[in-house]
Design a protein around this motif. Structure first.
Motif, PDB file in Angstrom:
ATOM      1  N   SER A  14       0.820  -1.209   0.000  1.00 57.93           N
ATOM      2  CA  SER A  14       0.000   0.000   0.000  1.00 57.93           C
ATOM      3  C   SER A  14       0.858   1.266   0.000  1.00 57.93           C
ATOM      4  O   SER A  14       2.059   1.234   0.277  1.00 57.93           O
ATOM      5  CB  SER A  14      -0.892   0.008   1.242  1.00 57.93           C
ATOM      6  N   GLY A  32       0.697   3.675   2.149  1.00 56.38           N
ATOM      7  CA  GLY A  32       1.161   3.894   3.514  1.00 56.38           C
ATOM      8  C   GLY A  32       2.389   3.067   3.862  1.00 56.38           C
ATOM      9  O   GLY A  32       3.325   3.562   4.500  1.00 56.38           O
ATOM     10  N   LYS A  33       2.398   1.826   3.422  1.00 53.61           N
ATOM     11  CA  LYS A  33       3.551   0.963   3.695  1.00 53.61           C
ATOM     12  C   LYS A  33       4.777   1.426   2.918  1.00 53.61           C
ATOM     13  O   LYS A  33       5.892   1.351   3.415  1.00 53.61           O
ATOM     14  CB  LYS A  33       3.212  -0.495   3.356  1.00 53.61           C
ATOM     15  N   ARG A  67      -1.358   9.356   9.614  1.00 52.97           N
ATOM     16  CA  ARG A  67      -2.590   8.731   9.105  1.00 52.97           C
ATOM     17  C   ARG A  67      -2.357   7.976   7.797  1.00 52.97           C
ATOM     18  O   ARG A  67      -2.955   6.923   7.578  1.00 52.97           O
ATOM     19  CB  ARG A  67      -3.681   9.782   8.943  1.00 52.97           C
ATOM     20  N   VAL A  68      -1.480   8.493   6.941  1.00 54.37           N
ATOM     21  CA  VAL A  68      -1.156   7.782   5.695  1.00 54.37           C
ATOM     22  C   VAL A  68      -0.446   6.479   6.022  1.00 54.37           C
ATOM     23  O   VAL A  68      -0.801   5.415   5.510  1.00 54.37           O
ATOM     24  CB  VAL A  68      -0.306   8.663   4.746  1.00 54.37           C
ATOM     25  N   GLU A  69       0.554   6.556   6.904  1.00 53.18           N
ATOM     26  CA  GLU A  69       1.320   5.354   7.243  1.00 53.18           C
ATOM     27  C   GLU A  69       0.449   4.302   7.934  1.00 53.18           C
ATOM     28  O   GLU A  69       0.668   3.110   7.746  1.00 53.18           O
ATOM     29  CB  GLU A  69       2.507   5.708   8.140  1.00 53.18           C
ATOM     30  N   ARG A  70      -0.513   4.733   8.741  1.00 57.00           N
ATOM     31  CA  ARG A  70      -1.393   3.773   9.432  1.00 57.00           C
ATOM     32  C   ARG A  70      -2.571   3.357   8.559  1.00 57.00           C
ATOM     33  O   ARG A  70      -3.448   2.634   8.992  1.00 57.00           O
ATOM     34  CB  ARG A  70      -1.892   4.358  10.748  1.00 57.00           C
ATOM     35  N   GLU A  71      -2.568   3.842   7.306  1.00 58.95           N
ATOM     36  CA  GLU A  71      -3.580   3.496   6.308  1.00 58.95           C
ATOM     37  C   GLU A  71      -4.982   3.945   6.696  1.00 58.95           C
ATOM     38  O   GLU A  71      -5.975   3.339   6.299  1.00 58.95           O
ATOM     39  CB  GLU A  71      -3.521   2.011   5.967  1.00 58.95           C
ATOM     40  N   GLN A  72      -5.062   5.028   7.454  1.00 62.75           N
ATOM     41  CA  GLN A  72      -6.356   5.659   7.700  1.00 62.75           C
ATOM     42  C   GLN A  72      -6.740   6.504   6.492  1.00 62.75           C
ATOM     43  O   GLN A  72      -7.912   6.766   6.270  1.00 62.75           O
ATOM     44  CB  GLN A  72      -6.310   6.526   8.954  1.00 62.75           C
ATOM     45  N   THR A 114      -6.225   6.066   2.637  1.00 60.18           N
ATOM     46  CA  THR A 114      -5.756   5.081   1.664  1.00 60.18           C
ATOM     47  C   THR A 114      -5.692   5.630   0.244  1.00 60.18           C
ATOM     48  O   THR A 114      -5.068   5.026  -0.624  1.00 60.18           O
ATOM     49  CB  THR A 114      -6.665   3.831   1.665  1.00 60.18           C
ATOM     50  N   ASP A 115      -6.348   6.780   0.013  1.00 60.01           N
ATOM     51  CA  ASP A 115      -6.367   7.371  -1.318  1.00 60.01           C
ATOM     52  C   ASP A 115      -6.084   8.868  -1.186  1.00 60.01           C
ATOM     53  O   ASP A 115      -6.964   9.691  -1.380  1.00 60.01           O
ATOM     54  CB  ASP A 115      -7.729   7.124  -1.965  1.00 60.01           C
TER      55      ASP A 115
END
Length: 73
Positions: free
Chosen positions: A2, A4-5, A34-39, A41-42
């Motif tokens: 992803s 975030g990853k 928030r991006v890194e924790r995938e909150q 995602t887009d």
């Protein structure tokens, strides 16, 4: 993998904190978190540009799709 990853992996490769990347990218620490924790995602394209600049990569490097082997019938 992803977005975030990919952001987290690149940041860790650079041995930088989320705060340092946020400063380099001109975005908030909360946004990076928030991006890194995938909150998120887009993320918006402007966010991707900023993060890519802060991480020293191309936007394409953050959003590329993983190639998958073709299905065999």
């Amino acid at each position: 993998m992803s977005i975030g990853k990919r952001v987290r992996a690149r940041r860790q490769d650079l041995h930088l904190s989320q705060e340092a990347i946020a400063r380099r990218a001109g975005v908030s620490l909360n946004l990076v978190n928030r991006v890194e924790r995938e909150q998120i995602t887009d993320p918006h394209v402007s966010t991707l540009r900023s993060l890519a600049r802060g991480l020293g990569v191309r936007v394409e490097d953050l959003v590329k799709e993983e190639s998958r082997p073709p299905l065999v019938a």
